[in-house]
Design a protein around this motif. Sequence first.
Motif, short mmCIF file in Angstrom:
data_model
loop_
_atom_site.label_atom_id
_atom_site.label_comp_id
_atom_site.label_asym_id
_atom_site.label_seq_id
_atom_site.Cartn_x
_atom_site.Cartn_y
_atom_site.Cartn_z
N GLY A 40 -3.84 0.17 12.68
CA GLY A 40 -2.72 0.23 11.72
C GLY A 40 -1.46 -0.22 12.43
N LYS A 41 -0.68 -1.07 11.78
CA LYS A 41 0.49 -1.66 12.44
C LYS A 41 1.69 -0.73 12.43
CE LYS A 41 0.04 -5.38 9.76
NZ LYS A 41 -1.28 -5.14 9.12
N ILE A 43 3.95 -0.42 10.23
CA ILE A 43 5.12 -1.19 9.83
C ILE A 43 6.17 -0.31 9.14
CG2 ILE A 43 5.84 -2.90 8.08
CD1 ILE A 43 3.51 -4.62 8.96
N ARG A 44 5.72 0.52 8.19
CA ARG A 44 6.70 1.26 7.37
C ARG A 44 7.54 2.23 8.18
NH1 ARG A 44 2.53 -0.70 5.73
NH2 ARG A 44 2.29 -1.83 3.79
N GLU A 72 4.06 6.79 6.22
CA GLU A 72 2.81 6.29 6.81
C GLU A 72 1.60 7.02 6.22
OE1 GLU A 72 2.42 3.62 8.50
OE2 GLU A 72 0.37 3.84 9.25
N HIS A 75 0.97 5.68 2.77
CA HIS A 75 0.36 4.34 2.94
C HIS A 75 -1.12 4.46 3.30
CE1 HIS A 75 -0.44 0.34 4.42
NE2 HIS A 75 -0.56 0.77 5.66
N LEU A 79 -4.60 3.23 1.32
CA LEU A 79 -5.66 2.36 1.86
C LEU A 79 -7.05 3.00 1.70
CD1 LEU A 79 -4.04 1.11 5.23
CD2 LEU A 79 -4.06 -0.04 3.01
N ARG A 93 -11.80 -1.77 7.53
CA ARG A 93 -10.35 -1.53 7.48
C ARG A 93 -9.88 -1.29 8.91
NH1 ARG A 93 -6.21 -2.56 4.27
NH2 ARG A 93 -7.49 -2.02 2.45
N ARG A 94 -8.83 -1.99 9.30
CA ARG A 94 -8.26 -1.85 10.64
C ARG A 94 -9.33 -2.05 11.73
NH1 ARG A 94 -4.37 3.46 9.42
NH2 ARG A 94 -2.66 2.30 8.47
N THR A 179 3.07 -2.55 -3.49
CA THR A 179 3.52 -2.73 -2.11
C THR A 179 5.02 -2.53 -1.95
OG1 THR A 179 2.01 -4.63 -2.17
CG2 THR A 179 3.20 -4.26 -0.12
N PHE A 215 6.14 -9.45 2.28
CA PHE A 215 4.96 -8.85 2.90
C PHE A 215 3.70 -9.18 2.11
CE2 PHE A 215 1.85 -5.57 3.65
CZ PHE A 215 1.84 -5.47 5.03
N GLN A 216 3.78 -9.03 0.77
CA GLN A 216 2.57 -9.25 -0.05
C GLN A 216 2.22 -10.73 -0.15
OE1 GLN A 216 0.64 -6.54 -1.28
NE2 GLN A 216 -0.81 -8.24 -1.37
N ASP A 219 0.48 -11.44 2.94
CA ASP A 219 -0.83 -10.78 2.93
C ASP A 219 -1.84 -11.57 2.10
OD1 ASP A 219 -1.19 -8.09 4.33
OD2 ASP A 219 -2.59 -7.93 2.64
N LYS A 233 -9.92 -6.55 8.17
CA LYS A 233 -10.38 -6.18 6.82
C LYS A 233 -11.05 -7.42 6.24
CE LYS A 233 -5.82 -7.05 4.65
NZ LYS A 233 -4.68 -6.47 3.94
N ARG A 295 3.59 -13.12 10.76
CA ARG A 295 2.48 -12.27 11.22
C ARG A 295 1.13 -12.95 10.93
NH1 ARG A 295 0.26 -8.53 7.28
NH2 ARG A 295 1.19 -8.91 5.26
C1 IPE Z 1 -2.04 -3.42 4.02
O1 IPE Z 1 -0.88 -2.95 4.66
C2 IPE Z 1 -2.03 -3.11 2.58
C3 IPE Z 1 -1.03 -3.81 1.79
C4 IPE Z 1 0.00 -3.20 1.30
C5 IPE Z 1 -1.23 -5.22 1.48
P1 IPE Z 1 -0.68 -3.09 6.24
O2 IPE Z 1 -0.98 -4.49 6.64
O3 IPE Z 1 0.66 -2.56 6.61
O4 IPE Z 1 -1.83 -2.14 6.78
P2 IPE Z 1 -2.03 -1.45 8.22
O5 IPE Z 1 -1.38 -0.11 8.11
O6 IPE Z 1 -1.41 -2.31 9.27
O7 IPE Z 1 -3.52 -1.35 8.35
#
Ligand code: IPE
Length: 297
Positions: A40-41, A43-44, A72, A75, A79, A93-94, A179, A215-216, A219, A233, A295
């Motif tokens: 998990g990055k 980010i938030r 976090e 978030h 997920l 995932r991750r 998001t 971000f989206q 993504d 993922k 990224r």
């Molecule tokens: C992934 O978020 C989910 C979306 C909102 C698209 P992140 O890319 O921040 O997920 P982690 O926390 O780093 O796994």
Amino acid sequence: MKVTLTTHLEQERSVAPTGYCQTQLTRLESALLHACLLGGKRIRPLLLWDVYHALGGESSTEALLGSMLACELIHTQSLVFDDLPCMDDDTLRRGHPTVHVAFDEATAVLVGDALACIAFSFLVEHSPKGEPSRLLTLVKELGLIASLRGLVNGQYVDMFSSQTQNNEADLRYIQRNKTGALLAFSFTAPAHLLGLPPSTIATLQALGQQFGLLFQLVDDVLDATASSNQLGKTANKDAETEKASFVTVLGLQEAQQRVHLLSSDIHTTLEALTHEGILQQPELLHHWLQLFQHRQH
Ligand code: IPE
Ligand code: IPE
Ligand code: MG
Ligand code: MG
Ligand code: MG
């Protein structure tokens, strides 16, 4: 995060009956830690920290820990639920098996449930108590973001979306809720904690939504262009499931072009906010802009 979660679990286990019940609670703990600690990055919470300092905030962990943990955890819950067989049915995932794969579906549902609720407990427990009205505002905002002005309605429309039936306006609605809303909390929470005026909070909310859109967009581009290995993922999920994403609806080239245009718009907004004296350390947010734009996972 590990310490705060395990403290609660250990206390609970100490009063639970010895024997098989202990084994079951240990499994629950493993599932919770699997969801929260394997990658998990972040980010938030890290963005929230930098926004607070970009706005001129000086105190640190004590002021911010509750909000950082809470966003976090919400978030992570999103997920765990997003990956469930009844939603996106994802196994990766991750870079690890999803919670329902590593454990089972019922465990994943209860883990998500626990994470969403404990987020609010931690928000209250680890936030400054000096200004209770500010804390209440954060609780109310996050409650809406985690539900009907954010994650739940965004995820709902997304889940039943279709690349042929949904248009760009629908897509923007989905993105803003699934998001953008939570990402914008990383901008508004510091502003509330600093007691900034409503007009500044509205400006930061809009900036947070711009970052959320970027971000989206990225993504969705990565979903179409990167490998599962790189992303941690399943890649190419949106096209395979014919879901509405910025790539499936607009096309890859157009989505990439939008990343470029939006990044330049955000750059201009950051300069304007610096000029107005709202951002005192703008370089922190310019750095995040670069990170969001470029990224690779
Ligand atoms: C992934 O978020 C989910 C979306 C909102 C698209 P992140 O890319 O921040 O997920 P982690 O926390 O780093 O796994
Ligand atoms: C869901 O979007 C984002 C969340 C709110 C969890 P996606 O379903 O596209 O997220 P990924 O691609 O699985 O991370
Ligand atoms: Mg999804
Ligand atoms: Mg998904
Ligand atoms: Mg996706």
